[in-house]
Design a protein around this motif. Structure first.
Motif, PDB file in Angstrom:
ATOM      1  N   SER A 233      -6.075  -4.042   8.407  1.00 39.88           N
ATOM      2  CA  SER A 233      -4.882  -3.756   7.619  1.00 39.88           C
ATOM      3  C   SER A 233      -4.709  -2.247   7.504  1.00 39.88           C
ATOM      4  N   ALA A 234      -3.513  -1.778   7.713  1.00 37.84           N
ATOM      5  CA  ALA A 234      -3.241  -0.345   7.661  1.00 37.84           C
ATOM      6  C   ALA A 234      -1.896  -0.119   6.984  1.00 37.84           C
ATOM      7  N   GLY A 235      -1.944   0.128   5.687  1.00 39.95           N
ATOM      8  CA  GLY A 235      -0.717   0.313   4.935  1.00 39.95           C
ATOM      9  C   GLY A 235       0.128   1.465   5.429  1.00 39.95           C
ATOM     10  N   ALA A 297       7.870  -2.914  -2.758  1.00 36.11           N
ATOM     11  CA  ALA A 297       7.017  -3.808  -3.550  1.00 36.11           C
ATOM     12  C   ALA A 297       5.650  -3.976  -2.891  1.00 36.11           C
ATOM     13  N   ILE A 298       5.637  -4.146  -1.573  1.00 37.87           N
ATOM     14  CA  ILE A 298       4.371  -4.297  -0.864  1.00 37.87           C
ATOM     15  C   ILE A 298       3.600  -2.981  -0.866  1.00 37.87           C
ATOM     16  N   ALA A 299       4.299  -1.862  -0.750  1.00 36.62           N
ATOM     17  CA  ALA A 299       3.631  -0.555  -0.800  1.00 36.62           C
ATOM     18  C   ALA A 299       2.964  -0.336  -2.150  1.00 36.62           C
ATOM     19  N   GLU A 300       3.671  -0.691  -3.224  1.00 32.47           N
ATOM     20  CA  GLU A 300       3.098  -0.533  -4.562  1.00 32.47           C
ATOM     21  C   GLU A 300       1.893  -1.455  -4.743  1.00 32.47           C
ATOM     22  N   ALA A 313      -0.861  -9.671   6.495  1.00 30.14           N
ATOM     23  CA  ALA A 313       0.313 -10.434   6.914  1.00 30.14           C
ATOM     24  C   ALA A 313       1.581  -9.885   6.266  1.00 30.14           C
ATOM     25  N   ALA A 314       1.479  -9.474   5.005  1.00 33.42           N
ATOM     26  CA  ALA A 314       2.648  -8.933   4.300  1.00 33.42           C
ATOM     27  C   ALA A 314       3.110  -7.625   4.927  1.00 33.42           C
ATOM     28  N   LEU A 315       2.162  -6.795   5.364  1.00 35.29           N
ATOM     29  CA  LEU A 315       2.523  -5.536   6.012  1.00 35.29           C
ATOM     30  C   LEU A 315       3.329  -5.807   7.283  1.00 35.29           C
TER      31      LEU A 315
END
Length: 382
Positions: A233-235, A297-300, A313-315
């Motif tokens: 995972s890599a935001g 929202a996903i970043a927060e 998966a959300a990223l």
């Protein structure tokens, strides 16, 4: 809708917005010539932006992922190529500042130069393997010989190549049957750039081919071992959807201005009063509101989460949603402007071309859908 949450974020956003205006003024000529945005990069360095994702202890601002996306989106409103290009440097430094996987002395060496304006990016894609996210082994090789690493190969899509100071090269190590990451200073003998970047989209990213011929580096520059199949995972990769949402925002802004100014003699008032135009405007607003709300929202959530692997998966979903929404926004904007949008002097045709590149940035749509399906099925089985 302004997604800045604090006065500090708003002040920084305004600072970046001023730069974005300059970038917008230069974007057409850069695109037409297929040139690299050297002036834009210098402006970002002078503003100190290229250090903002460094932790405060290293001399940066330690901005969050959420903030990073705010500024990247704004840069992209001015020029998509500039945003996508600098996003790789910014994201790389954010990732390394967080994970700290390197030898401390090597890390300090890079940080000190980054604070003085040095830029860094990873060279991973190759002609035979395609996107590294597919898990193919690099054909670039690294062999340990006489106390040094000798690296040979060709990398494609090396974004920022005209101005890079450091390159992180993924190479296969035959002696160990592993894939490693090697830090190579750009001026190292045997490193060269072949100017192959001649696309219709994102023409200013300078994503040329990197040639490595008997490049010799010290042992310490073997900085990390990676698993080519296990994509963590890599935001920070959300800088990609942020870029395309910025381009879509620019298209939306142009279309709104056009609709309130254009008044053909067949109607009273402007076309913004027409129901079909208002419908298109409403569609643009809905697409952007949904995609931007989802992304931030996903970043927060990423910034606050202790179990970031759960967000993988959300990223991917954010990238899929944002890019496809952005394509629809640009399409609607062009429908509003009509045939005028097809003229080269009109920025909408550049947005149209640039936005298509998002489909080919990782992760790809099919991989995202497959990942979401697998996650859903795993949830039932558990």
């Amino acid at each position: 809708m302004n997604f800045a949450r604090t006065k500090e974020e708003q002040d920084r956003l305004e600072q970046i917005g001023e730069l974005a205006v300059r970038f917008s003024e230069r974007a057409g000529k850069i695109d037409e010539a297929g040139d690299f945005p050297y002036e834009n990069m210098e402006d970002l360095k002078k503003a100190g932006y290229t250090t903002w994702t460094l932790d405060k202890e290293f001399g940066g601002k330690g901005i969050s992922l959420y903030e990073f996306l705010l500024y990247q989106e704004k840069i992209a409103e001015g020029d998509g190529s500039t945003a996508l290009a600098i996003g790789w440097h910014m994201g790389t430094m954010m990732d390394l500042s967080t994970r700290r996987p390197w030898n401390q002395n090597v890390w300090k060496e890079v940080v000190e130069k980054v604070k003085k304006g040095a830029l860094i990016n990873t060279a991973a894609t190759e002609p035979q393997t395609g996107s590294p996210t597919r898990g193919g082994l690099p054909q670039t090789t690294a062999v340990f010989e006489n106390g040094q690493w000798v690296i040979n190969g060709r990398k494609t899509h090396t974004t920022l190549s005209p101005v890079l100071d450091f390159i992180l090269v993924k190479a296969y190590i035959p002696q160990r049957k592993k894939v490693g990451i090697f830090l190579i200073p750009k001026e190292t003998k045997g490193v060269s750039v072949e100017e192959t970047w001649n696309t219709i989209s994102m023409r200013g990213t300078g994503s040329h081919d990197l040639l490595l011929k008997d490049v010799r580096i010290d042992e310490k520059y073997f900085v990390e071992t990676v698993d080519p199949v296990n994509n963590q995972s890599a935001g920070w990769l959300l800088h990609i959807p942020a870029c395309y949402l910025g381009i879509a925002g620019a298209a939306r802004n142009y279309a709104l201005r056009f609709s309130t100014e254009y008044s053909p003699n067949s109607i009273e008032g402007t076309i913004s009063d027409l129901p079909n135009i208002r419908h298109l405007i409403g569609q643009m607003e809905l697409e952007l509101l949904q995609a931007r709300t989802f992304m931030y929202a996903i970043a927060e959530k990423w910034d606050r989460s202790e179990s970031k692997v759960e967000l993988q998966a959300a990223l991917g979903a954010v990238k899929h949603v944002a890019v496809n929404a952005s394509i629809r926004v640009v399409d609607a904007a062009m429908r509003i402007a009509g045939s005028k949008s097809l003229f080269f002097e009109n920025p909408l045709q550049r947005y149209y071309r640039d936005i298509r590149a998002g489909l080919h940035n990782p992760p790809m749509d099919d991989a995202v859908i497959a990942m979401l399906a697998q996650k859903a099925l795993d949830g039932i089985q558990n």
